[in-house]
Design a protein around this motif. Structure first.
Motif, PDB file in Angstrom:
ATOM      1  N   GLU A  52      58.379  66.535  65.401  1.00 40.80           N
ATOM      2  CA  GLU A  52      58.290  66.365  64.077  1.00 40.80           C
ATOM      3  C   GLU A  52      59.474  66.212  63.399  1.00 40.80           C
ATOM      4  OE1 GLU A  52      55.313  65.174  62.586  1.00 40.80           O
ATOM      5  OE2 GLU A  52      54.629  65.614  64.424  1.00 40.80           O
ATOM      6  N   GLU A  53      60.654  67.190  63.731  1.00 39.71           N
ATOM      7  CA  GLU A  53      61.823  67.095  63.054  1.00 39.71           C
ATOM      8  C   GLU A  53      62.559  65.787  63.614  1.00 39.71           C
ATOM      9  OE1 GLU A  53      65.212  70.705  62.619  1.00 39.71           O
ATOM     10  OE2 GLU A  53      64.255  70.192  64.548  1.00 39.71           O
ATOM     11  N   PHE A  54      62.368  65.273  64.886  1.00 42.65           N
ATOM     12  CA  PHE A  54      63.096  64.104  65.532  1.00 42.65           C
ATOM     13  C   PHE A  54      62.474  62.604  64.566  1.00 42.65           C
ATOM     14  CE2 PHE A  54      61.835  60.110  67.860  1.00 42.65           C
ATOM     15  CZ  PHE A  54      63.264  59.969  68.429  1.00 42.65           C
ATOM     16  N   LEU A  55      61.136  62.818  64.205  1.00 38.22           N
ATOM     17  CA  LEU A  55      60.370  61.560  63.550  1.00 38.22           C
ATOM     18  C   LEU A  55      61.286  61.500  62.387  1.00 38.22           C
ATOM     19  CD1 LEU A  55      56.757  62.073  64.180  1.00 38.22           C
ATOM     20  CD2 LEU A  55      58.488  60.417  65.387  1.00 38.22           C
ATOM     21  N   LEU A  56      61.441  62.751  61.448  1.00 38.25           N
ATOM     22  CA  LEU A  56      61.989  62.824  60.310  1.00 38.25           C
ATOM     23  C   LEU A  56      63.396  62.086  60.203  1.00 38.25           C
ATOM     24  CD1 LEU A  56      60.523  66.046  58.683  1.00 38.25           C
ATOM     25  CD2 LEU A  56      59.863  63.575  58.137  1.00 38.25           C
ATOM     26  N   LEU A  57      64.168  62.826  61.595  1.00 39.90           N
ATOM     27  CA  LEU A  57      65.758  62.297  61.694  1.00 39.90           C
ATOM     28  C   LEU A  57      65.614  60.695  61.903  1.00 39.90           C
ATOM     29  CD1 LEU A  57      68.473  63.586  61.536  1.00 39.90           C
ATOM     30  CD2 LEU A  57      68.134  63.834  64.287  1.00 39.90           C
ATOM     31  N   GLU A  58      64.635  60.212  62.829  1.00 43.33           N
ATOM     32  CA  GLU A  58      64.639  58.836  63.135  1.00 43.33           C
ATOM     33  C   GLU A  58      64.559  58.003  61.715  1.00 43.33           C
ATOM     34  OE1 GLU A  58      62.916  56.332  66.561  1.00 43.33           O
ATOM     35  OE2 GLU A  58      61.406  56.900  65.045  1.00 43.33           O
ATOM     36  N   VAL A  59      63.692  58.404  60.882  1.00 43.05           N
ATOM     37  CA  VAL A  59      63.314  57.793  59.560  1.00 43.05           C
ATOM     38  C   VAL A  59      64.628  57.321  58.796  1.00 43.05           C
ATOM     39  CG1 VAL A  59      62.323  59.347  58.132  1.00 43.05           C
ATOM     40  CG2 VAL A  59      61.305  57.055  58.256  1.00 43.05           C
ATOM     41  N   LYS A  60      65.512  58.616  58.750  1.00 40.51           N
ATOM     42  CA  LYS A  60      66.440  58.459  57.817  1.00 40.51           C
ATOM     43  C   LYS A  60      67.498  57.603  58.250  1.00 40.51           C
ATOM     44  CE  LYS A  60      68.310  62.638  56.931  1.00 40.51           C
ATOM     45  NZ  LYS A  60      68.690  63.962  57.112  1.00 40.51           N
ATOM     46  N   GLY A  61      67.539  57.152  59.280  1.00 45.15           N
ATOM     47  CA  GLY A  61      68.604  56.480  59.844  1.00 45.15           C
ATOM     48  C   GLY A  61      68.322  54.764  59.867  1.00 45.15           C
ATOM     49  N   TRP A  62      68.979  54.102  60.517  1.00 48.07           N
ATOM     50  CA  TRP A  62      68.887  52.576  60.554  1.00 48.07           C
ATOM     51  C   TRP A  62      67.558  52.060  60.770  1.00 48.07           C
ATOM     52  CZ3 TRP A  62      67.502  49.424  64.540  1.00 48.07           C
ATOM     53  CH2 TRP A  62      67.679  50.032  66.001  1.00 48.07           C
ATOM     54  N   LYS A  63      66.761  52.728  61.835  1.00 46.07           N
ATOM     55  CA  LYS A  63      65.408  52.384  62.021  1.00 46.07           C
ATOM     56  C   LYS A  63      64.537  52.550  60.680  1.00 46.07           C
ATOM     57  CE  LYS A  63      65.009  52.523  67.083  1.00 46.07           C
ATOM     58  NZ  LYS A  63      64.316  53.124  68.136  1.00 46.07           N
ATOM     59  N   GLY A  64      64.835  53.549  60.122  1.00 45.06           N
ATOM     60  CA  GLY A  64      64.084  53.826  58.674  1.00 45.06           C
ATOM     61  C   GLY A  64      64.205  52.797  57.843  1.00 45.06           C
ATOM     62  N   ARG A  65      65.492  52.185  57.653  1.00 49.05           N
ATOM     63  CA  ARG A  65      65.740  51.241  56.614  1.00 49.05           C
ATOM     64  C   ARG A  65      65.322  49.917  57.041  1.00 49.05           C
ATOM     65  NH1 ARG A  65      70.811  54.047  57.344  1.00 49.05           N
ATOM     66  NH2 ARG A  65      71.667  52.534  58.654  1.00 49.05           N
ATOM     67  N   LYS A  66      65.308  49.753  58.455  1.00 45.64           N
ATOM     68  CA  LYS A  66      64.500  48.218  58.824  1.00 45.64           C
ATOM     69  C   LYS A  66      62.901  48.401  59.030  1.00 45.64           C
ATOM     70  CE  LYS A  66      68.656  46.326  61.070  1.00 45.64           C
ATOM     71  NZ  LYS A  66      68.639  45.349  60.210  1.00 45.64           N
ATOM     72  N   GLY A  67      62.464  49.619  58.656  1.00 45.30           N
ATOM     73  CA  GLY A  67      61.126  49.595  58.996  1.00 45.30           C
ATOM     74  C   GLY A  67      60.497  49.864  60.411  1.00 45.30           C
ATOM     75  N   THR A  68      61.486  50.178  61.383  1.00 48.53           N
ATOM     76  CA  THR A  68      60.853  50.063  62.657  1.00 48.53           C
ATOM     77  C   THR A  68      60.726  51.558  63.281  1.00 48.53           C
ATOM     78  OG1 THR A  68      63.262  49.760  63.274  1.00 48.53           O
ATOM     79  CG2 THR A  68      61.904  47.591  63.175  1.00 48.53           C
ATOM     80  N   SER A  69      60.899  52.617  62.483  1.00 46.27           N
ATOM     81  CA  SER A  69      60.853  53.935  62.842  1.00 46.27           C
ATOM     82  C   SER A  69      59.456  54.331  63.314  1.00 46.27           C
ATOM     83  CB  SER A  69      61.585  54.912  61.932  1.00 46.27           C
ATOM     84  OG  SER A  69      60.686  54.874  60.785  1.00 46.27           O
ATOM     85  N   MET A  70      59.254  55.163  64.390  1.00 47.19           N
ATOM     86  CA  MET A  70      58.065  55.420  64.664  1.00 47.19           C
ATOM     87  C   MET A  70      57.057  56.023  63.286  1.00 47.19           C
ATOM     88  SD  MET A  70      58.051  56.765  68.788  1.00 47.19           S
ATOM     89  CE  MET A  70      59.494  57.632  68.556  1.00 47.19           C
ATOM     90  N   GLN A  71      57.614  56.932  62.763  1.00 45.50           N
ATOM     91  CA  GLN A  71      57.120  57.395  61.550  1.00 45.50           C
ATOM     92  C   GLN A  71      56.495  56.541  60.626  1.00 45.50           C
ATOM     93  OE1 GLN A  71      56.567  60.604  61.253  1.00 45.50           O
ATOM     94  NE2 GLN A  71      55.809  60.649  59.082  1.00 45.50           N
ATOM     95  N   MET A  72      57.237  55.140  60.553  1.00 48.75           N
ATOM     96  CA  MET A  72      56.794  54.292  59.519  1.00 48.75           C
ATOM     97  C   MET A  72      55.653  53.268  60.227  1.00 48.75           C
ATOM     98  SD  MET A  72      60.409  53.345  57.681  1.00 48.75           S
ATOM     99  CE  MET A  72      59.623  52.690  56.276  1.00 48.75           C
ATOM    100  N   LEU A  73      55.462  53.291  61.517  1.00 52.61           N
ATOM    101  CA  LEU A  73      54.616  52.610  62.106  1.00 52.61           C
ATOM    102  C   LEU A  73      53.470  53.385  62.574  1.00 52.61           C
ATOM    103  CD1 LEU A  73      57.114  50.437  64.449  1.00 52.61           C
ATOM    104  CD2 LEU A  73      56.225  49.792  62.352  1.00 52.61           C
TER     105      LEU A  73
END
Length: 406
Positions: free
Chosen positions: A248-269
């Motif tokens: 869960e910590e990983f998902l939050l860390l990923e969404v804070k990065g470039w994948k989050g900005r582009k809407g491609t992080s796993m948390q956002m899909l």
């Protein structure tokens, strides 16, 4: 009454099965010894059928693990990332009433330009390895039977099989390459680029011998710079609840990065996040998942999800806090993780899972694995048509990503 030849029976069976997604499809059948026989079959991946138990046994008894073709991973993908056109290609050995899965891998069912049926080994950004699972018992005989059955299916039905990016440093890939030399069917073997990997060090156990002294000093410098900001710790967890919390910590860390900005992080899909949670949960329960993290004052600044089995390691996903990008926390974490893996007595290898070619991990891992695109079909014309369509599809995908900014 019209009598059918065995060929006609198989053909009519295939036609009937294609109208019903819930039925197993027989592609080829060959005789064995001592009354045994072998069947090459296609099973719908979406179907919750008894063969899943046999596939789970195969994954746990495979010669060379591939977590992305493990029944655990595929079950997590069903209904989320897998569609009706995805199937399981399975080679069964049948002795009396006993039926054992000997080779299995998921395939996508498509058509070539000439109308031939094309079965393509499944791969995507979440499932980046196409190495089929093969039973470690009598592997040479199993490969031989698989090639015989494949040859028969190509001749009888004009089938085309493509396994892209097949790792030829794995037992299946190496043996399969040798076995298809005797095929009567047409084939194409194209050497792809290599990708970074980590293998046991011989001369300096526990150390990255391929790493130059300059590069080692650079990693020490980066670690020192991070330590100046607070208490720096390297952590590994493999207990079930700890893995779930760190993921869960990983998902939050990923969404804070470039994948989050582009809407491609796993948390956002939505479908991707549900699939990933189930895959990590079930792998952790089976003892096949661990999570490494680099922590600053207790907070994660880089995290790696590592799937592992029988000494083979697959760092599936990595995320890092971009606030510390100039201190390369991801690189520092991978350096420490590599040192940890090399100390394990059962360590066999680690696959970077990067796209073939040079990646940022090549600066740390100087070993590599080799990959081949393998296509088997009924004629040179059909095989070359499939082969020539691959670069075009790659260019179209790259163009689409450029236009969409992803």
């Amino acid at each position: 009454m019209i009598l059918q030849t065995p060929k006609q029976k198989i053909a009519s069976s295939i036609q009937r099965v294609q109208q019903d997604d819930d039925v197993m499809e027989l592609l080829a059948e060959i005789a064995g010894i001592d009354g045994s026989h072998w069947q090459l079959c296609v099973h719908p991946l979406l179907r919750d059928a008894p063969e899943w138990e046999a596939l789970e046994k195969l994954a746990n008894n495979a010669l060379g693990a591939n977590p992305f073709y493990d029944a655990i991973f595929l079950k997590a993908m069903r209904g989320r990332l897998i569609r009706k056109q995805e199937y399981h290609l399975v080679l069964w050995e049948i002795i009396g009433d006993e039926k054992v899965a000997k080779i299995a891998f998921p395939v996508q069912d498509r058509k070539t330009k000439s109308g031939n049926r094309l079965l393509r080994a499944y791969e995507n950004e979440y499932s980046p390895s196409t190495t089929p699972l093969i039973d470690k018992n009598d592997a040479d005989e199993t490969i031989s039977k698989f090639v015989q059955a494949l040859d028969s299916a190509v001749e009888e039905h004009g089938l085309v099989l493509r396994i892209g990016n097949l790792c030829t440093d794995m037992p299946f890939g190496d043996n399969f390459l040798k076995a298809i030399e005797g095929l009567s069917a047409n084939k194409s073997v194209t050497l792809n680029q290599k990708r970074a990997a980590l293998f046991p060090e011989i001369n300096n156990a526990g150390g990255l011998t391929g790493l130059s002294s300059k590069r080692q000093r650079e990693h020490r410098r980066l670690s020192t710079k991070l330590s100046e900001l607070g208490q720096l710790e390297f952590e590994r967890v493999d207990e079930f609840m700890d893995v779930l919390l760190r993921f869960e910590e990983f998902l939050l860390l990923e969404v804070k990065g470039w994948k989050g900005r582009k809407g491609t992080s796993m948390q956002m899909l939505k479908k991707a996040s549900v699939f990933a949670r189930q895959a990590v949960t079930d792998f952790a329960s089976a003892g096949k998942c661990e999570i490494f993290s680099l922590r600053l004052d207790g907070n994660a600044i880089a995290i790696v999800i590592n799937f592992h089995q029988d000494g083979r390691n697959y760092p599936w996903k990595i995320a890092f806090d971009e606030k510390y990008a100039n201190r390369s926390p991801g690189s520092v974490l991978m350096y420490h993780m590599s040192q940890e893996l090399l100390t394990r007595p059962d360590f066999v290898m680690a696959d970077s899972l990067a796209k073939p070619g040079k990646s940022w991990l090549s600066a740390i891992w100087h070993d590599h694995t080799s990959f081949n695109d393998i296509i088997v079909g009924p004629s040179n014309k059909v095989v070359n048509s499939v082969k020539n369509s691959i670069p075009l599809k790659t260019r179209l995908k790259d163009f689409a990503k450029k236009i969409l900014g992803r």
